[in-house]
Motif scaffolding. Structure first.
Motif, PDB file in Angstrom:
ATOM      1  N   LYS A  61      47.426  32.967  38.638  1.00 31.92           N
ATOM      2  CA  LYS A  61      46.442  32.449  38.068  1.00 31.92           C
ATOM      3  C   LYS A  61      46.350  32.620  36.879  1.00 31.92           C
ATOM      4  O   LYS A  61      45.945  32.106  35.489  1.00 31.92           O
ATOM      5  CB  LYS A  61      45.421  32.649  39.142  1.00 31.92           C
ATOM      6  CG  LYS A  61      43.358  32.268  38.815  1.00 31.92           C
ATOM      7  CD  LYS A  61      42.854  32.678  39.299  1.00 31.92           C
ATOM      8  CE  LYS A  61      42.477  30.935  40.713  1.00 31.92           C
ATOM      9  NZ  LYS A  61      41.441  31.323  41.917  1.00 31.92           N
ATOM     10  N   HIS A  62      46.340  34.247  36.307  1.00 31.11           N
ATOM     11  CA  HIS A  62      45.824  34.694  35.077  1.00 31.11           C
ATOM     12  C   HIS A  62      46.806  35.318  34.412  1.00 31.11           C
ATOM     13  O   HIS A  62      46.963  36.128  33.286  1.00 31.11           O
ATOM     14  CB  HIS A  62      44.570  35.934  35.315  1.00 31.11           C
ATOM     15  CG  HIS A  62      43.431  35.603  36.307  1.00 31.11           C
ATOM     16  ND1 HIS A  62      43.622  36.309  37.604  1.00 31.11           N
ATOM     17  CD2 HIS A  62      42.258  34.859  35.901  1.00 31.11           C
ATOM     18  CE1 HIS A  62      42.176  35.581  37.999  1.00 31.11           C
ATOM     19  NE2 HIS A  62      42.159  34.799  36.719  1.00 31.11           N
ATOM     20  N   ASN A  63      48.062  35.369  35.110  1.00 30.11           N
ATOM     21  CA  ASN A  63      49.494  35.634  34.012  1.00 30.11           C
ATOM     22  C   ASN A  63      49.278  36.596  33.666  1.00 30.11           C
ATOM     23  O   ASN A  63      49.348  36.982  32.111  1.00 30.11           O
ATOM     24  CB  ASN A  63      49.541  34.571  33.018  1.00 30.11           C
ATOM     25  CG  ASN A  63      51.340  34.967  32.117  1.00 30.11           C
ATOM     26  OD1 ASN A  63      52.096  34.751  33.271  1.00 30.11           O
ATOM     27  ND2 ASN A  63      51.176  34.526  31.288  1.00 30.11           N
ATOM     28  N   GLU A  64      48.590  38.256  34.238  1.00 32.06           N
ATOM     29  CA  GLU A  64      48.815  39.441  33.866  1.00 32.06           C
ATOM     30  C   GLU A  64      49.120  39.749  35.432  1.00 32.06           C
ATOM     31  O   GLU A  64      48.984  39.321  36.644  1.00 32.06           O
ATOM     32  CB  GLU A  64      47.292  39.483  33.174  1.00 32.06           C
ATOM     33  CG  GLU A  64      46.162  39.231  34.069  1.00 32.06           C
ATOM     34  CD  GLU A  64      45.138  39.887  33.449  1.00 32.06           C
ATOM     35  OE1 GLU A  64      44.803  40.039  32.335  1.00 32.06           O
ATOM     36  OE2 GLU A  64      43.908  39.360  34.382  1.00 32.06           O
ATOM     37  N   TYR A  65      49.563  40.686  35.069  1.00 28.41           N
ATOM     38  CA  TYR A  65      49.623  41.978  36.283  1.00 28.41           C
ATOM     39  C   TYR A  65      48.378  42.643  37.077  1.00 28.41           C
ATOM     40  O   TYR A  65      47.244  43.082  36.002  1.00 28.41           O
ATOM     41  CB  TYR A  65      50.705  44.004  36.096  1.00 28.41           C
ATOM     42  CG  TYR A  65      52.045  43.029  36.237  1.00 28.41           C
ATOM     43  CD1 TYR A  65      52.500  42.926  37.308  1.00 28.41           C
ATOM     44  CD2 TYR A  65      52.777  42.671  35.008  1.00 28.41           C
ATOM     45  CE1 TYR A  65      53.777  42.772  36.970  1.00 28.41           C
ATOM     46  CE2 TYR A  65      53.535  42.379  34.612  1.00 28.41           C
ATOM     47  CZ  TYR A  65      54.438  42.452  36.215  1.00 28.41           C
ATOM     48  OH  TYR A  65      55.827  41.586  35.971  1.00 28.41           O
ATOM     49  N   LEU A  66      48.032  42.888  37.798  1.00 25.46           N
ATOM     50  CA  LEU A  66      46.742  43.161  38.521  1.00 25.46           C
ATOM     51  C   LEU A  66      47.254  44.567  39.611  1.00 25.46           C
ATOM     52  O   LEU A  66      48.206  44.559  39.883  1.00 25.46           O
ATOM     53  CB  LEU A  66      46.024  41.979  39.297  1.00 25.46           C
ATOM     54  CG  LEU A  66      45.798  41.111  38.990  1.00 25.46           C
ATOM     55  CD1 LEU A  66      44.828  39.650  40.050  1.00 25.46           C
ATOM     56  CD2 LEU A  66      44.675  41.487  37.749  1.00 25.46           C
ATOM     57  N   LYS A  67      46.413  45.734  40.014  1.00 26.53           N
ATOM     58  CA  LYS A  67      46.573  47.242  41.154  1.00 26.53           C
ATOM     59  C   LYS A  67      45.581  46.616  41.670  1.00 26.53           C
ATOM     60  O   LYS A  67      43.953  46.486  41.949  1.00 26.53           O
ATOM     61  CB  LYS A  67      46.548  48.179  39.604  1.00 26.53           C
ATOM     62  CG  LYS A  67      46.070  49.258  41.339  1.00 26.53           C
ATOM     63  CD  LYS A  67      45.881  50.895  40.644  1.00 26.53           C
ATOM     64  CE  LYS A  67      45.816  52.327  41.390  1.00 26.53           C
ATOM     65  NZ  LYS A  67      45.685  52.609  40.481  1.00 26.53           N
ATOM     66  N   LEU A  68      46.581  46.110  43.371  1.00 31.40           N
ATOM     67  CA  LEU A  68      45.667  45.859  44.109  1.00 31.40           C
ATOM     68  C   LEU A  68      45.654  47.687  44.579  1.00 31.40           C
ATOM     69  O   LEU A  68      46.964  48.691  44.924  1.00 31.40           O
ATOM     70  CB  LEU A  68      46.528  45.069  45.212  1.00 31.40           C
ATOM     71  CG  LEU A  68      47.006  43.799  44.277  1.00 31.40           C
ATOM     72  CD1 LEU A  68      48.169  42.961  45.577  1.00 31.40           C
ATOM     73  CD2 LEU A  68      45.583  43.009  44.352  1.00 31.40           C
ATOM     74  N   VAL A  69      44.275  47.851  45.258  1.00 29.62           N
ATOM     75  CA  VAL A  69      44.459  48.752  46.402  1.00 29.62           C
ATOM     76  C   VAL A  69      43.588  48.755  47.570  1.00 29.62           C
ATOM     77  O   VAL A  69      43.034  48.142  47.587  1.00 29.62           O
ATOM     78  CB  VAL A  69      43.135  49.908  45.262  1.00 29.62           C
ATOM     79  CG1 VAL A  69      42.746  51.185  46.417  1.00 29.62           C
ATOM     80  CG2 VAL A  69      43.456  50.250  44.017  1.00 29.62           C
TER      81      VAL A  69
ATOM     82  N   LEU B 268      46.731  53.142  50.235  1.00 30.37           N
ATOM     83  CA  LEU B 268      47.581  52.915  49.575  1.00 30.37           C
ATOM     84  C   LEU B 268      47.372  51.624  48.145  1.00 30.37           C
ATOM     85  O   LEU B 268      46.400  50.264  48.721  1.00 30.37           O
ATOM     86  CB  LEU B 268      48.726  51.986  49.496  1.00 30.37           C
ATOM     87  CG  LEU B 268      49.162  53.027  51.319  1.00 30.37           C
ATOM     88  CD1 LEU B 268      50.239  51.782  52.555  1.00 30.37           C
ATOM     89  CD2 LEU B 268      50.099  54.091  50.717  1.00 30.37           C
ATOM     90  N   SER B 269      48.195  50.989  47.556  1.00 29.81           N
ATOM     91  CA  SER B 269      48.143  51.008  46.375  1.00 29.81           C
ATOM     92  C   SER B 269      49.234  49.879  45.214  1.00 29.81           C
ATOM     93  O   SER B 269      50.850  50.782  45.661  1.00 29.81           O
ATOM     94  CB  SER B 269      47.322  50.860  44.820  1.00 29.81           C
ATOM     95  OG  SER B 269      47.951  52.506  44.610  1.00 29.81           O
ATOM     96  N   ASN B 270      49.687  49.521  44.736  1.00 33.09           N
ATOM     97  CA  ASN B 270      50.743  48.164  44.200  1.00 33.09           C
ATOM     98  C   ASN B 270      50.307  47.322  43.080  1.00 33.09           C
ATOM     99  O   ASN B 270      49.332  47.298  43.419  1.00 33.09           O
ATOM    100  CB  ASN B 270      51.581  47.819  45.424  1.00 33.09           C
ATOM    101  CG  ASN B 270      51.220  46.726  45.176  1.00 33.09           C
ATOM    102  OD1 ASN B 270      51.490  46.268  46.695  1.00 33.09           O
ATOM    103  ND2 ASN B 270      51.838  45.280  44.840  1.00 33.09           N
TER     104      ASN B 270
END
Length: 129
Positions: free
Chosen positions: A69-77, A61-63
């Motif tokens: 910390k980085h003020n950006e969106y990350l894709k978690l898998v 799954l991912s979201n």
């Protein structure tokens, strides 16, 4: 990429990691050339202080989440496995991680990460707890 464990006890409580009043499934990110299974065993040892047995792979799954910390969106898998606690070991290094047992029917509602909550709901539906 990471690997996470759904570990239940005989009372249908699921093992969660509590850190700073947030709840997560045991597990975390793959390091170097680890397999997902090696990652999961290492992470559970570091976070929980237990060895685990991996019983079954249940899915990927991912979201997206916003990194403070980085003020950006990350894709978690995440790759999710059914696991079983084995013996306690002396390898716990993450002292701010507390093992807590939560009734599985309540766990999805308190999870920090939605993809982990979804994995719990999927488990409940598939295994009809």
């Amino acid at each position: 990429m990471g690997a996470y464990a759904l570990i239940l006890d005989l009372e249908d409580k699921i093992a969660l990691v509590k850190r700073d009043n947030n709840f997560f499934l045991p597990g975390g990110g793959v390091e170097n050339d680890e397999t997902y299974e090696e990652c999961l065993k290492r992470e559970c040892s570091e976070e929980l202080g237990y060895d685990i047995e991996i019983a079954k792979y249940i899915g990927k799954l991912s979201n997206y989440t916003k990194s403070i910390k980085h003020n950006e969106y990350l894709k978690l898998v995440g790759h999710f496995y059914i696991g079983k606690l084995l013996d306690r070991n002396n390898l716990k290094i993450e002292e701010d991680h507390e093992l807590v047992w939560v009734p599985i029917n309540e766990a999805a509602e308190i999870m920090q990460e939605e993809f982990q909550a979804h994995a719990i709901r999927k488990y409940i539906k598939q295994y009809k707890i």
